[in-house]
Design a protein around this motif. Structure first.
Motif, mmCIF file in Angstrom:
data_model
loop_
_atom_site.group_PDB
_atom_site.id
_atom_site.type_symbol
_atom_site.label_atom_id
_atom_site.label_comp_id
_atom_site.label_asym_id
_atom_site.label_seq_id
_atom_site.Cartn_x
_atom_site.Cartn_y
_atom_site.Cartn_z
ATOM 1 N N LEU A 30 -20.430 -12.117 40.075
ATOM 2 C CA LEU A 30 -20.763 -11.872 38.671
ATOM 3 C C LEU A 30 -20.896 -13.187 37.916
ATOM 4 N N ASN A 31 -21.941 -13.283 37.112
ATOM 5 C CA ASN A 31 -22.155 -14.450 36.259
ATOM 6 C C ASN A 31 -21.573 -14.135 34.884
ATOM 7 N N LEU A 32 -20.331 -14.577 34.659
ATOM 8 C CA LEU A 32 -19.661 -14.254 33.400
ATOM 9 C C LEU A 32 -20.307 -14.943 32.209
ATOM 10 N N ASP A 33 -20.936 -16.100 32.423
ATOM 11 C CA ASP A 33 -21.621 -16.779 31.320
ATOM 12 C C ASP A 33 -22.760 -15.917 30.793
ATOM 13 N N ASP A 34 -23.567 -15.366 31.690
ATOM 14 C CA ASP A 34 -24.654 -14.492 31.254
ATOM 15 C C ASP A 34 -24.113 -13.206 30.624
ATOM 16 N N MET A 35 -23.019 -12.686 31.159
ATOM 17 C CA MET A 35 -22.428 -11.474 30.589
ATOM 18 C C MET A 35 -21.914 -11.734 29.176
ATOM 19 N N ASN A 36 -21.382 -12.935 28.938
ATOM 20 C CA ASN A 36 -20.912 -13.279 27.598
ATOM 21 C C ASN A 36 -22.073 -13.513 26.637
ATOM 22 N N LYS A 37 -23.185 -14.052 27.150
ATOM 23 C CA LYS A 37 -24.380 -14.198 26.303
ATOM 24 C C LYS A 37 -24.870 -12.827 25.838
ATOM 25 N N ALA A 38 -24.916 -11.881 26.758
ATOM 26 C CA ALA A 38 -25.352 -10.528 26.406
ATOM 27 C C ALA A 38 -24.370 -9.875 25.431
ATOM 28 N N ALA A 39 -23.067 -10.096 25.651
ATOM 29 C CA ALA A 39 -22.056 -9.521 24.767
ATOM 30 C C ALA A 39 -22.174 -10.072 23.352
ATOM 31 N N SER A 40 -22.489 -11.365 23.243
ATOM 32 C CA SER A 40 -22.635 -11.956 21.908
ATOM 33 C C SER A 40 -23.879 -11.429 21.197
ATOM 34 N N ILE A 41 -24.942 -11.172 21.942
ATOM 35 C CA ILE A 41 -26.151 -10.570 21.360
ATOM 36 C C ILE A 41 -25.835 -9.187 20.808
ATOM 37 N N MET A 42 -25.020 -8.461 21.519
ATOM 38 C CA MET A 42 -24.644 -7.113 21.109
ATOM 39 C C MET A 42 -24.014 -7.104 19.721
ATOM 40 N N MET A 43 -23.305 -8.170 19.372
ATOM 41 C CA MET A 43 -22.618 -8.236 18.089
ATOM 42 C C MET A 43 -23.569 -8.426 16.912
ATOM 43 N N GLU A 44 -24.848 -8.669 17.189
ATOM 44 C CA GLU A 44 -25.849 -8.769 16.124
ATOM 45 C C GLU A 44 -26.295 -7.396 15.638
ATOM 46 N N TYR A 45 -25.877 -6.341 16.328
ATOM 47 C CA TYR A 45 -26.321 -4.980 16.025
ATOM 48 C C TYR A 45 -25.155 -4.130 15.541
ATOM 49 N N ASP A 46 -25.477 -2.984 14.947
ATOM 50 C CA ASP A 46 -24.421 -2.061 14.538
ATOM 51 C C ASP A 46 -24.704 -0.607 14.908
ATOM 52 N N ASP A 47 -25.900 -0.312 15.437
ATOM 53 C CA ASP A 47 -26.223 1.040 15.879
ATOM 54 C C ASP A 47 -26.168 1.069 17.413
ATOM 55 N N PHE A 48 -25.213 1.826 17.956
ATOM 56 C CA PHE A 48 -24.998 1.816 19.403
ATOM 57 C C PHE A 48 -25.177 3.204 20.019
ATOM 58 N N GLU A 49 -26.200 3.902 19.549
ATOM 59 C CA GLU A 49 -26.475 5.226 20.095
ATOM 60 C C GLU A 49 -26.776 5.156 21.590
ATOM 61 N N CYS A 50 -27.352 4.034 22.038
ATOM 62 C CA CYS A 50 -27.714 3.900 23.454
ATOM 63 C C CYS A 50 -26.486 3.891 24.363
ATOM 64 N N PHE A 51 -25.309 3.612 23.788
ATOM 65 C CA PHE A 51 -24.078 3.583 24.584
ATOM 66 C C PHE A 51 -23.199 4.809 24.348
ATOM 67 N N SER A 52 -23.708 5.781 23.610
ATOM 68 C CA SER A 52 -22.917 6.960 23.285
ATOM 69 C C SER A 52 -23.179 8.091 24.270
ATOM 70 N N LYS A 53 -22.136 8.830 24.580
ATOM 71 C CA LYS A 53 -22.295 10.004 25.418
ATOM 72 C C LYS A 53 -23.261 10.981 24.763
ATOM 73 N N SER A 54 -24.137 11.579 25.552
ATOM 74 C CA SER A 54 -25.148 12.492 25.016
ATOM 75 C C SER A 54 -24.504 13.771 24.482
ATOM 76 N N ASN A 55 -25.194 14.381 23.535
ATOM 77 C CA ASN A 55 -24.801 15.683 22.971
ATOM 78 C C ASN A 55 -23.428 15.668 22.319
ATOM 79 N N THR A 56 -23.086 14.580 21.638
ATOM 80 C CA THR A 56 -21.843 14.540 20.869
ATOM 81 C C THR A 56 -22.132 14.961 19.431
ATOM 82 N N ASP A 57 -21.073 15.342 18.722
ATOM 83 C CA ASP A 57 -21.254 15.865 17.369
ATOM 84 C C ASP A 57 -21.004 14.818 16.287
#
Length: 247
Positions: free
Chosen positions: A132-159
């Motif tokens: 595993l390349n933790l440097d690349d994983m941390n780059k992706a994790a930091s990009i994630m913090m630029e967003y606030d809508d995370f529907e793509c990571f939510s379980k489907s059909n939740t209320d």
């Protein structure tokens, strides 16, 4: 009077925190213990739900009683009564309006990865054999913090009514040769952390560039993100409350 209870549990034997029909849960076991020892009906409201098999190093719940409790004595009695995979840390009185779920300001989770076969992590971490390349994983994790809508990571059909979450920190680090992911946010969607980890592992194994996480998040499509990793590697580690709830 309202009390908070701080406790921890090893989740392997339970179908998550929240009461369910025909399944054993942490809430069910804790409520039964409180009712038995206090000799009154007690319902506990947890700080949130955890999925089947997820562990909690720190969890909170609140409950109401009509009498003043001898908190330290009750903690000792509960720990003698409860099974070995649930442990109570403390019980303390709070304001009448304090709510374990709605007053929580932040929650922190960890996810543990092991990369060598180890029988002592069989039920506590997810085995990944690929480098595993933790440097690349941390780059992706930091990009994630630029967003606030995370529907793509939510379980489907939740209320849920909104998929907006404010991530405060998200990073990977090595602990005793074990890659650990830490993430803190004001709230989490169902299955969110496990889906995020599954996606970041795709980056770490070189199957996706760190910037590839942008179109996934912007798609709001769960099918675009990575698979959910097993529950056994996930730990709820910290919940933060405002000082105003304490007496």
């Amino acid at each position: 009077m309202r009390y908070f209870i701080r406790f921890a549990y090893f989740g392997k034997a339970y179908h998550g925190w929240q009461n369910q029909p025909n399944a054993i849960t942490v809430q069910q076991v804790l409520e039964r213990a409180l009712c038995t020892l206090s000799r009154q009906e007690i319902s506990v409201i947890g700080a949130g739900r955890t999925d089947t098999g997820v562990h909690a190093k720190e969890m909170f719940a609140h409950f109401d009683v009509n009498t003043t409790l001898k908190a330290e004595e009750l903690v000792q009695r509960l720990n003698s009564f409860l099974p070995d995979d649930i442990a109570v840390g403390e019980i303390f009185q709070v304001t009448e309006e304090a709510h374990a779920r709605f007053d929580a300001k932040e929650r922190t989770y960890e996810y543990w990865i092991v990369q060598k076969k180890n029988p002592f992590y069989k039920d506590t971490a997810h085995f990944v054999w690929s480098p595993l390349n933790l440097d690349d994983m941390n780059k992706a994790a930091s990009i994630m913090m630029e967003y606030d809508d995370f529907e793509c990571f939510s379980k489907s059909n939740t209320d849920v009514k909104t998929f907006i979450c404010q991530i405060k920190q998200a990073f990977w680090e090595k602990r005793e040769e074990k890659p650990v992911f830490t993430i803190t946010a004001d709230r989490f969607l169902r299955n969110m952390v496990r889906a995020i980890v599954g996606t970041l592992l795709e980056v770490g194994m070189g199957r996706m560039e760190p910037e590839g996480i942008r179109p996934i998040i912007e798609s709001r499509d769960r099918g675009k993100a990575g698979v959910s990793v097993p529950a056994k590697g996930l730990y709820l580690t910290k919940i933060t409350y405002p000082e105003t709830i304490y007496l």
